[in-house]
Design an enzyme around this catalytic site. Structure first.
Site, short mmCIF file in Angstrom:
data_model
loop_
_atom_site.label_atom_id
_atom_site.label_comp_id
_atom_site.label_asym_id
_atom_site.label_seq_id
_atom_site.Cartn_x
_atom_site.Cartn_y
_atom_site.Cartn_z
N ARG A 64 0.86 -1.18 0.00
CA ARG A 64 0.00 0.00 0.00
C ARG A 64 0.89 1.23 0.00
O ARG A 64 1.54 1.54 1.00
CB ARG A 64 -0.93 0.00 1.22
CG ARG A 64 -1.96 -1.11 1.20
CD ARG A 64 -2.87 -0.99 0.00
NE ARG A 64 -4.00 -1.92 0.07
CZ ARG A 64 -4.89 -2.05 -0.90
NH1 ARG A 64 -4.77 -1.33 -2.01
NH2 ARG A 64 -5.89 -2.90 -0.77
N ALA A 76 -10.70 -7.61 -0.78
CA ALA A 76 -11.60 -6.46 -0.86
C ALA A 76 -11.29 -5.67 -2.13
O ALA A 76 -10.22 -5.82 -2.72
CB ALA A 76 -11.43 -5.55 0.37
N GLU A 93 -14.16 -10.16 -5.92
CA GLU A 93 -12.90 -9.83 -5.25
C GLU A 93 -12.30 -11.06 -4.56
O GLU A 93 -11.08 -11.26 -4.58
CB GLU A 93 -13.12 -8.71 -4.23
CG GLU A 93 -13.47 -7.37 -4.84
CD GLU A 93 -12.36 -6.77 -5.69
OE1 GLU A 93 -11.18 -7.20 -5.57
OE2 GLU A 93 -12.65 -5.86 -6.49
N GLU A 97 -8.63 -12.14 -5.70
CA GLU A 97 -7.52 -11.91 -4.78
C GLU A 97 -7.13 -13.13 -3.96
O GLU A 97 -6.00 -13.20 -3.47
CB GLU A 97 -7.85 -10.75 -3.83
CG GLU A 97 -7.98 -9.42 -4.56
CD GLU A 97 -8.06 -8.24 -3.62
OE1 GLU A 97 -8.27 -8.43 -2.40
OE2 GLU A 97 -7.92 -7.10 -4.11
N GLU A 145 -1.05 -6.08 -6.83
CA GLU A 145 -1.50 -7.44 -6.58
C GLU A 145 -0.53 -8.50 -7.13
O GLU A 145 -0.68 -9.68 -6.83
CB GLU A 145 -2.89 -7.66 -7.19
CG GLU A 145 -3.97 -6.81 -6.54
CD GLU A 145 -5.33 -7.03 -7.18
OE1 GLU A 145 -5.39 -7.66 -8.26
OE2 GLU A 145 -6.33 -6.57 -6.61
#
Length: 198
Positions: A64, A76, A93, A97, A145
């Site tokens: 992040r 999420a 999601e 993910e 990701e």
């Protein structure tokens, strides 16, 4: 006590972006007069606490940039598909993910992530009856990701990770605490996925 009816007297757009906009509002205050409040108007999000039959939850760890590091989070994502129902977005999601499908979804919790400056909200679902997405159908992850780490953690250990400061993402903290409470109450407090948002 009656709540004061705050009114937006004026609004000035400051920034328009792909994920959020920023506006400056002049707002009436209960003490009299008006104040300036900058507001981030966000697309909002959905998230998933996926729990298996062994009481393990899936966590993802990804970079992040705003915090300059990696965070443990729930699967999420943004509500950025036009017309997509929220539980369908959550299922998407989870598949993208965490490479998981779920046979059952329930509504777990609604959160305003940081209401001091943004209207962003996240609806978090509980996913159960889990199965793996077949390898040939898995989403190709890119950008942040691309090196996303997926792990299974016992729900009680996830709570300990929160207490140790290892999980700090607000949605993950709220979702995991709510999941533990719901589990301890025999899932009786779960709400239907169609429940209107607050």
């Amino acid at each position: 006590m009656t709540a004061f009816a705050h009114e937006t007297v004026s609004r000035t757009p400051r920034y328009h972006g792909a994920i959020f906009d920023v506006v400056s509002d002049q707002v009436t205050m209960s003490g009299g007069g008006t104040v300036n409040r900058d507001v981030v108007q966000a697309k909002s999000a959905v998230g998933v606490v996926a729990i298996d039959d062994m009481d393990r939850v899936v966590l993802i760890r990804q970079y992040r940039h705003a915090v300059g590091g990696y965070l443990w989070e729930l699967p999420a994502g943004l509500r950025d598909v036009t017309g997509e129902n929220l539980v369908t977005g959550a299922a998407r999601e989870l598949a993208e993910e965490a490479d998981l499908n779920a046979g059952r979804y329930d509504l777990l919790i609604d959160l305003h992530t940081s209401p001091g400056f943004t209207d962003e909200k996240i609806r978090i679902f509980l996913a159960r009856d889990l199965s793996e997405v077949p390898a040939e159908q898995r989403h190709v992850r890119t950008d942040e990701e691309a090196d996303l780490e997926i792990t299974w953690v016992d729900l009680d250990e996830a709570l300990a990770m929160i207490s140790r400061g290892e999980i700090t993402n607000a949605a993950a903290v709220g979702g995991l605490l709510a999941a533990a409470r719901a589990r301890d109450e025999g899932w009786a407090t779960l709400r239907p996925v169609e429940t209107p948002e607050p």
